[in-house]
Design an enzyme around this catalytic site. Structure first.
Site, PDB file in Angstrom:
ATOM      1  N   PHE A 363      85.610 -57.381   0.546  1.00 10.84           N
ATOM      2  CA  PHE A 363      85.713 -58.761   1.031  1.00 10.84           C
ATOM      3  C   PHE A 363      85.477 -59.803  -0.060  1.00 10.84           C
ATOM      4  CE2 PHE A 363      84.020 -55.904   4.478  1.00 10.84           C
ATOM      5  CZ  PHE A 363      84.384 -56.301   5.537  1.00 10.84           C
ATOM      6  N   ASP A 364      86.231 -60.802   0.082  1.00 10.26           N
ATOM      7  CA  ASP A 364      85.868 -61.935  -0.706  1.00 10.26           C
ATOM      8  C   ASP A 364      84.804 -62.598  -0.120  1.00 10.26           C
ATOM      9  OD1 ASP A 364      85.991 -64.288  -2.524  1.00 10.26           O
ATOM     10  OD2 ASP A 364      86.613 -65.407  -0.468  1.00 10.26           O
ATOM     11  N   LYS A 365      83.828 -63.324  -0.975  1.00  9.42           N
ATOM     12  CA  LYS A 365      82.343 -63.777  -0.592  1.00  9.42           C
ATOM     13  C   LYS A 365      82.482 -65.152   0.228  1.00  9.42           C
ATOM     14  CE  LYS A 365      79.608 -65.663  -3.191  1.00  9.42           C
ATOM     15  NZ  LYS A 365      79.321 -66.962  -2.206  1.00  9.42           N
ATOM     16  N   VAL A 565      89.832 -58.555   2.595  1.00 10.31           N
ATOM     17  CA  VAL A 565      89.704 -59.551   3.430  1.00 10.31           C
ATOM     18  C   VAL A 565      89.433 -60.808   2.555  1.00 10.31           C
ATOM     19  CG1 VAL A 565      88.661 -60.401   5.524  1.00 10.31           C
ATOM     20  CG2 VAL A 565      88.799 -57.972   5.077  1.00 10.31           C
TER      21      VAL A 565
END
Length: 687
Positions: A363-365, A565
Site C-alpha cells: 500500500f502507498d500510505k 494499491v
C-alpha cells in the site's frame, strides 16, 4: 427547443461473443437479435414434425425427409456461418466439429440423428447466448444512464436544451431535480444529494455544494472534494444544480468506464489463453481420433462402414470441447460485470484472476491508508491550566499563517477555541524550515520546531517539552512547540491519520488469505512505522522515491504475486510493475483509470476486500467449470464408443455447456457481507 439525440459514446450494440472464443454466433443484422432462438425453436418443430411423419402417421417418405432437411437448415444456419468464418481463419472449432458430425450422419442416411444433433446444438447455443446476455446487459445498461440532451445556460434567464455531444468544457448546465446528470463537472450553484451508485458504487447519496472558485478548480490539477464534483449518469436528488462541464461526453468518467469494461471482455485471462492454446491441438486430435475410430470399426472389427462412420460422428460430438471453450469467458464476463456494479473496474480476465492469486499487498500510505490530509492529533499543554491559552494562541497565529499545516490546525482547533479572552495575531512572519513568529495581543509569540528554539534560546528546551516532543515524534507526529512571552505553553502534534476503516480492511484481507500486508511510502520511516503499527501491517518501508518503490515491488513479486494499491499518479510506476495494480479514487482521475489493472471508483479502501473476494470466487468458478467440462468429456467419449446414440450424447454435451454458463452467472449475485466489506465509515477530516 429540443434537438434530435445522437448515439452516445459507448452505446450498447448487439450482444455477441468474441469470434475467438468458439462461440461466435453473432446476433443482430437483418435477422434480428433473437434470430438464433427463433431458428432453434423452428428446427425443433420441424424435427418433431419429421419424427411424427416417419413413425406415427402413414406419410410418404419424402415428407419426413423434407422436414429433416428443414431442421438441417434452421438448426445449422448459424453453425455454418460460424464454421465458415473460423475455417477461413485457419481454425477448426466446436461449430465445425458439429457440422461435420451432422453432415456425416446425413451421408450414411441417418437424417433423424443429424437433425436432432443440429436442433439440440442450436437450442443449447441459443440458450447459452440468452444466459450470457444477462451479464452483457448489466454492462450495457451503463451506456443508457447518461441523458442524450443537456440544459445549457445561455444567460441569466435563458436555458436551452442541446445534444450532449455539443457540450464543451466550461459550459454551465442546469440539472433539474430527480434527473440524471449529462456531463462530468464542478458544482457552481445549488445544493442537492446525488446518487452516484451507478458510477462509483457508493450506496448512499452524496451531498453536493458549490466549489468556492469553479474557474480555478477547472484548471487545477488538484482533485476536487467529492462534495463539489459530479459525474455524467448519476442521479440528482431534490435540489437544482448548476454544473460547469469539465469534459466532453466522449471523455466523461462514465464513457471511459464503459469503454474499459467492454475492452475487458476481450482481454483474456491466463487460463483462457491456456485453453485457447490447448484447443489448437485438441480439435485436430479429435478429428484424427474419430478417423481412427472409423478405421478400427470398419477394418479391424469388420462391421459395416455406415455403423463405424456413425459411431465416429457420435464420438466427434462427445469429444467437442464446447463447455471447455465457454467455461472461462463466461465466468470472466460475469465477474467483470459484478465488479462494475460494485464500483470496481477490472480490466479483463487477467487482472481478475491475478488478484485472486496474490499473497501480498503493498500500500502507498498517503491518500491510500491515510486520508491524505493532516489533522491535529495531540494537544499537550506544559501545564493543565495552560491548555486553553495554548489552543487560543496557536489558532490566532495560524489563522494568518501561510504554513502548509495552518489550514489543518485552524480547522481542527476552531471548535476548541475559548470565547474569552479573544486573541489577535499581528506581524506574523514565517521562518523557513523553522516555524512562525508573531505578536499575539502585543506579546511576542513563537511556534516552531526544536531547531527554531535552539537558535532562539541557547540554553535549550525544558526537559518536559523535549520529552513530549520525543514521544510524539516516536508516534510519527509532526510537532509544533508554542511559546508566548517567554513561557512555553506546550506542544501540538499533527499527523495524516489512518482512514477509519483501514484497520478493519486489513483484518478482512488476512481472513481472505493475504499473508503479507506492507506499506511503502515516500514519507519518513518513523511515520511509515507509526501507520503500520497502528493498522497491524507486517512491514513498513519509508523514505522511498518512485524508483525505490519499483525496486521494492520487484523484490516482493519475486517472492510471489503481489498487488500494489495507490492513487494511480505518483504510484503509477510501482503499479505497472506489480502483479496487479489497484488505483483508488479512479472516478476523479483519468491517469488512475489508464494505469491500473483494477480501479476502485471511489477512494473507499473498504471495497478492496470485496474485490479480492470476488476475484477469488471467480477463479474458483473457473476451476469448477473446467472440472465439469473435462469430466463430462472423459465420461461421454467412452460411453459413445460402447454404443451411446447421438441423441443422448448431444443432450449431455449441450447440458454441460449450459451448466457451466449458469454456474458462472452465479457471480452476478455474489455477496460478501456488503460491497464495503461491512465496514462503518467515519467522516473524513474536515468534512
Amino acid at each position: 427547443m429540443s434537438t434530435t439525440a445522437k448515439a452516445r459514446p459507448g452505446t450498447a450494440g448487439p450482444t455477441r461473443h468474441s469470434a475467438d472464443d468458439g462461440h461466435g454466433h453473432g446476433h443482430g443484422g437483418l435477422l434480428g437479435p433473437r434470430a438464433e432462438m427463433v431458428f432453434a425453436i423452428t428446427s425443433g418443430l420441424t424435427y418433431a414434425g419429421g419424427m411424427l411423419a416417419r413413425y406415427i402417421f402413414d406419410s410418404p417418405p419424402w415428407l419426413a425427409t423434407t422436414l429433416f432437411l428443414a431442421t438441417y437448415f434452421f438448426g445449422g444456419f448459424f453453425t455454418v456461418r460460424t464454421a465458415v468464418h473460423t475455417v477461413r481463419r485457419g481454425r477448426f472449432e466446436v461449430d465445425f466439429l458439429m457440422l461435420v458430425a451432422a453432415v456425416g450422419a446425413a451421408a450414411v442416411g441417418k437424417w433423424a440423428e443429424g437433425s436432432v444433433l443440429l436442433f439440440l446444438f442450436s437450442l443449447g447455443h441459443a440458450l447459452e447466448e440468452y444466459a450470457m446476455s444477462r451479464a452483457q446487459r448489466s454492462i450495457s445498461a451503463l451506456a443508457e444512464l447518461a441523458p442524450r440532451t443537456a440544459f445549457i445556460r445561455r444567460g441569466p434567464d435563458t436555458v436551452e436544451e442541446i445534444d450532449v455531444d455539443a457540450l464543451t468544457v466550461g459550459d454551465v448546465i442546469v440539472v433539474r431535480p430527480n434527473s440524471r446528470l449529462s456531463a462530468d463537472g464542478i458544482v457552481v450553484a445549488g445544493v442537492s444529494a446525488v446518487d452516484e451508485s451507478a458510477v462509483t458504487g457508493e450506496s448512499m447519496p452524496v451531498e453536493k455544494q458549490p466549489a468556492p472558485d469553479p474557474g480555478a478548480a477547472l484548471t487545477s490539477n488538484t482533485p476536487l472534494p467529492e462534495a463539489q464534483r459530479v459525474f455524467a449518469g448519476t442521479l440528482n436528488g431534490s435540489g437544482v444544480l448548476e454544473v460547469m462541464v469539465t469534459s466532453r461526453a466522449s471523455d466523461s468518467t462514465l464513457a471511459r468506464v464503459i469503454a474499459m469494461v467492454r475492452d475487458a471482455e476481450t482481454q483474456k485471462s491466463p487460463t483462457q489463453r491456456f485453453i485457447d492454446r490447448f484447443q489448437l491441438f485438441y480439435v485436430p486430435a479429435v478429428i484424427l481420433g474419430v478417423l481412427a475410430v472409423i478405421a478400427f470399426g470398419a477394418w479391424v472389427l469388420t462391421e459395416p462402414f455406415t455403423d463405424s462412420f456413425y459411431r465416429g460422428m457420435v464420438v466427434l460430438v462427445a469429444a467437442s470441447p464446447c463447455a471447455l471453450a465457454i467455461a472461462t469467458p463466461s465466468a470472466v464476463l460475469a465477474g467483470v460485470a459484478r465488479a462494475a456494479q460494485a464500483g470496481i473496474l477490472a480490466k479483463g480476465g487477467g487482472p481478475l484472476e491475478s488478484l485472486g492469486r496474490v499473497k501480498s499487498i503493498a500500500f502507498d500510505k498517503t491518500g491510500t491508508l491515510t486520508w491524505g490530509q493532516p489533522r491535529v492529533t495531540d494537544i499537550e499543554p506544559a501545564r493543565p491550566e495552560l491548555r486553553e491559552q495554548l489552543v487560543a494562541t496557536l489558532y490566532a497565529v495560524e489563522s494568518f499563517s501561510d504554513h502548509p499545516l495552518a489550514s489543518a490546525i485552524t480547522r481542527d482547533l476552531a471548535p476548541l477555541v475559548p470565547a474569552e479572552p479573544e486573541l489577535t495575531a499581528t506581524q506574523v512572519n514565517s521562518v523557513t524550515g523553522r516555524g512562525v513568529t508573531a505578536l499575539v495581543n502585543g506579546v511576542a509569540t513563537e511556534i516552531g520546531n526544536t531547531t527554531m528554539y535552539y537558535e532562539l534560546d541557547p540554553d535549550g528546551l525544558p526537559t518536559a517539552i523535549l520529552t513530549t516532543v520525543d514521544r510524539l515524534h516516536a508516534a510519527g507526529r509532526t510537532t509544533m512547540i508554542v511559546r508566548s512571552g517567554g513561557v512555553y505553553l506546550g506542544v501540538v502534534g499533527v499527523m495524516d491519520t489512518p482512514r477509519a476503516e483501514a484497520a478493519a480492511v486489513m483484518d478482512h484481507l488476512r481472513a481472505l488469505g493475504i499473508s503479507d500486508l506492507i506499506v511503502i511510502s515516500g514519507d519518513n520511516q518513523r511515520v511509515a512505522d507509526a501507520v503500520a503499527d497502528g493498522l497491524g501491517l507486517d512491514a513498513a518501508h519509508g523514505g522511498l522515491l518512485p524508483e525505490d518503490k519499483v525496486d521494492m515491488i520487484g523484490r516482493l513479486r519475486a517472492e510471489g504475486g503481489t498487488a500494489m494499491v495507490g492513487d494511480g499518479v505518483n504510484d503509477a510506476p510501482a503499479m505497472v510493475n506489480s502483479s496487479v495494480g489497484i488505483a483508488m479514487g479512479a472516478s476523479g482521475s483519468a491517469v488512475a483509470l489508464e494505469t491500473a489493472d483494477v480501479a476502485l471508483m471511489t477512494d473507499d479502501i473498504g471495497r478492496l476486500p470485496f474485490a479480492v473476494a470476488l476475484s477469488r470466487r471467480t477463479a474458483a468458478i473457473i476451476r469448477q467449470n473446467l472440472t465439469v467440462a473435462l469430466i463430462i468429456v472423459a465420461g461421454l467419449v467412452p460411453a459413445t464408443l460402447i454404443g451411446l446414440p447421438i441423441g443422448p450424447a448431444v443432450f449431455i454435451h449441450e447440458g454441460s455447456t449450459l451448466l457451466v454458463v449458469c454456474n458462472a452467472l452465479r457471480l452476478l449475485r455474489f455477496r460478501r457481507g456488503t460491497e464495503h466489506a461491512g465496514i462503518d465509515h467515519e467522516s473524513r477530516p474536515g468534512s
